[in-house]
Design a protein around this motif. Structure first.
Motif, mmCIF file in Angstrom:
data_model
loop_
_atom_site.group_PDB
_atom_site.id
_atom_site.type_symbol
_atom_site.label_atom_id
_atom_site.label_comp_id
_atom_site.label_asym_id
_atom_site.label_seq_id
_atom_site.Cartn_x
_atom_site.Cartn_y
_atom_site.Cartn_z
ATOM 1 N N VAL A 123 4.066 -0.208 -6.158
ATOM 2 C CA VAL A 123 3.691 -1.620 -6.147
ATOM 3 C C VAL A 123 4.517 -2.379 -5.113
ATOM 4 N N SER A 124 5.813 -2.064 -5.039
ATOM 5 C CA SER A 124 6.660 -2.714 -4.046
ATOM 6 C C SER A 124 6.171 -2.411 -2.629
ATOM 7 N N GLY A 125 5.837 -1.158 -2.378
ATOM 8 C CA GLY A 125 5.334 -0.784 -1.058
ATOM 9 C C GLY A 125 4.016 -1.452 -0.726
ATOM 10 N N ILE A 126 3.131 -1.536 -1.704
ATOM 11 C CA ILE A 126 1.836 -2.174 -1.478
ATOM 12 C C ILE A 126 2.025 -3.659 -1.182
ATOM 13 N N GLU A 127 2.938 -4.303 -1.902
ATOM 14 C CA GLU A 127 3.172 -5.726 -1.676
ATOM 15 C C GLU A 127 3.686 -5.988 -0.262
ATOM 16 N N VAL A 128 4.559 -5.126 0.233
ATOM 17 C CA VAL A 128 5.037 -5.271 1.612
ATOM 18 C C VAL A 128 3.883 -5.087 2.592
ATOM 19 N N ALA A 129 3.047 -4.068 2.350
ATOM 20 C CA ALA A 129 1.930 -3.793 3.253
ATOM 21 C C ALA A 129 0.916 -4.935 3.244
ATOM 22 N N ARG A 130 0.681 -5.529 2.087
ATOM 23 C CA ARG A 130 -0.281 -6.633 1.998
ATOM 24 C C ARG A 130 0.182 -7.863 2.754
ATOM 25 N N ARG A 131 1.486 -7.992 2.954
ATOM 26 C CA ARG A 131 2.023 -9.188 3.590
ATOM 27 C C ARG A 131 2.547 -8.921 4.998
ATOM 28 N N ARG A 132 2.142 -7.819 5.578
ATOM 29 C CA ARG A 132 2.632 -7.531 6.919
ATOM 30 C C ARG A 132 2.080 -8.558 7.912
ATOM 31 N N GLU B 40 -10.815 -4.100 0.482
ATOM 32 C CA GLU B 40 -9.388 -4.042 0.155
ATOM 33 C C GLU B 40 -8.835 -2.661 0.535
ATOM 34 N N ARG B 41 -8.715 -2.408 1.830
ATOM 35 C CA ARG B 41 -8.284 -1.083 2.279
ATOM 36 C C ARG B 41 -6.834 -0.792 1.927
ATOM 37 N N VAL B 42 -5.958 -1.798 2.045
ATOM 38 C CA VAL B 42 -4.549 -1.582 1.706
ATOM 39 C C VAL B 42 -4.411 -1.230 0.225
ATOM 40 N N LEU B 43 -5.093 -1.963 -0.638
ATOM 41 C CA LEU B 43 -5.040 -1.670 -2.065
ATOM 42 C C LEU B 43 -5.638 -0.305 -2.377
ATOM 43 N N ALA B 44 -6.725 0.053 -1.696
ATOM 44 C CA ALA B 44 -7.361 1.353 -1.936
ATOM 45 C C ALA B 44 -6.431 2.499 -1.561
ATOM 46 N N VAL B 45 -5.802 2.392 -0.393
ATOM 47 C CA VAL B 45 -4.878 3.446 0.047
ATOM 48 C C VAL B 45 -3.666 3.509 -0.879
ATOM 49 N N GLY B 46 -3.118 2.342 -1.236
ATOM 50 C CA GLY B 46 -1.979 2.318 -2.143
ATOM 51 C C GLY B 46 -2.314 2.903 -3.500
ATOM 52 N N TRP B 47 -3.514 2.603 -3.996
ATOM 53 C CA TRP B 47 -3.989 3.137 -5.271
ATOM 54 C C TRP B 47 -4.035 4.666 -5.233
ATOM 55 N N LEU B 48 -4.615 5.219 -4.189
ATOM 56 C CA LEU B 48 -4.733 6.677 -4.089
ATOM 57 C C LEU B 48 -3.368 7.340 -3.929
ATOM 58 N N ILE B 49 -2.493 6.732 -3.139
ATOM 59 C CA ILE B 49 -1.146 7.293 -2.975
ATOM 60 C C ILE B 49 -0.397 7.277 -4.305
ATOM 61 N N ALA B 50 -0.536 6.199 -5.059
ATOM 62 C CA ALA B 50 0.154 6.090 -6.345
ATOM 63 C C ALA B 50 -0.279 7.200 -7.298
#
Length: 312
Positions: free
Chosen positions: A289-298, A172-182
């Motif tokens: 969370v909004s940004g991560i959701e967009v990235a997950r659905r690109r 889950e690279r997108v979630l991992a990056v989003g988690w660290l940025i958050a």
């Protein structure tokens, strides 16, 4: 007005003299509304299909509007992302998170203006802090003194690294990056806000604990809110039932409120510091969370276990 202000101070002093009544009120005021919203949603479930149909039709009409079409031509990348979102995802995720950002921003601005302008809230802060300081016990200070370290920068950094490693191990690279940025971004935002407002911490002749830096907003409260808010988000993504999701959110919020309470109990923050930390944390969490959701659905992104639909 003076009588009202005095009553507010007296109420704050009375609540502060009963520390765990204050904790109960804070828990009720945070976890309670969430469970209430869920109950209302379940009771109104029979109307959901009709309302949902209207929402989908409105979303479709907006997508076909000439203005939307011109914007799609001007910003093709944004249009591609939005096309990947269903009406449900767009309305619930992005509009809901946008509302959360707006409400949290209004709360934070109101608190900041009250603190900076020397409003009656400052006197309420002082009355509550003094009452709490006088009502502490040795056992309470020892227990909450140990607990509050779990909200420190070092403790949250350990959590950040551990969770990121688990997410990367699951692919889950997108979630991992989003988690660290958050988490990292939340820490930087808190540092900037503290420097901007430069509010001194509570001061006592015999302090129970000593903390460095400015007071507003509370770093422990904001950091814990963002961390456990993100943990709730990740838990909801992978949880399979509504009961488990509710338990995750309730436990995360209870832990966060307890962390804010510990900072007041130990005399290193005012009530408004803690509330401002929650408000600022809400804003940043919603944005992330909004940004991560967009990235997950690109477009073109492979589906991973965290993307699978969640059962009710």
């Amino acid at each position: 007005m003076e009588a009202l202000d005095l009553s507010a101070e007296q109420l704050a002093a009375a609540v502060g003299a009963r520390p765990f009544l204050l904790l109960a009120l804070l828990l009720t005021g945070t976890v309670g509304p969430i469970l209430g919203l869920v109950a209302v949603a379940r009771l109104s479930e029979r109307h959901a299909r009709a309302l949902w149909g209207r929402a989908i039709r409105a979303y479709g009409a907006a997508a076909e509007h000439p203005v939307t079409q011109r914007l799609a031509t001007a910003f093709p990348a944004v249009a591609r992302v939005l096309r990947e979102l269903s009406a449900a995802e767009y309305l619930v995720i992005h509009l809901g998170l946008g509302l959360a950002v707006s409400v949290a921003a209004l709360v934070f601005i109101a608190l900041a203006e009250a603190v900076s302008g020397g409003s009656p809230l400052v006197q309420v802060d002082l009355a509550l802090a003094r009452a709490l300081h006088g009502a502490t016990s040795g056992a309470g200070v020892a227990a909450l003194g140990a607990f509050t370290h779990l909200g420190s920068g070092w403790a949250l950094t350990v959590v950040a690294i551990a969770v990121a490693a688990v997410l990367l191990g699951r692919g889950e690279r997108v979630l991992a990056v989003g988690w660290l940025i958050a988490l990292a971004g939340g820490g930087l935002l808190n540092y900037a806000l503290k420097a901007l407002f430069a509010r001194p911490r509570p001061s006592f002749d015999e302090p129970l604990a000593v903390a460095a830096g400015w007071s507003f907003p509370s770093g422990h409260s904001m950091g814990t809110f963002v961390t456990f808010g993100m943990l709730s988000y990740l838990g909801v993504l992978f949880a399979r039932t509504l009961r488990v999701r509710l338990a995750i959110v309730a436990l995360a919020m209870s832990w966060t409120v307890a962390m804010g309470f510990s900072r007041m109990y130990l005399g290193v923050h005012y009530l408004s510091d803690v509330l401002a930390g929650f408000a600022a944390g809400s804003m940043w969490l919603a944005v992330c969370v909004s940004g991560i959701e967009v990235a997950r659905r690109r477009p073109g992104r492979a589906v991973t276990p965290g993307d699978q639909p969640i059962a009710d």
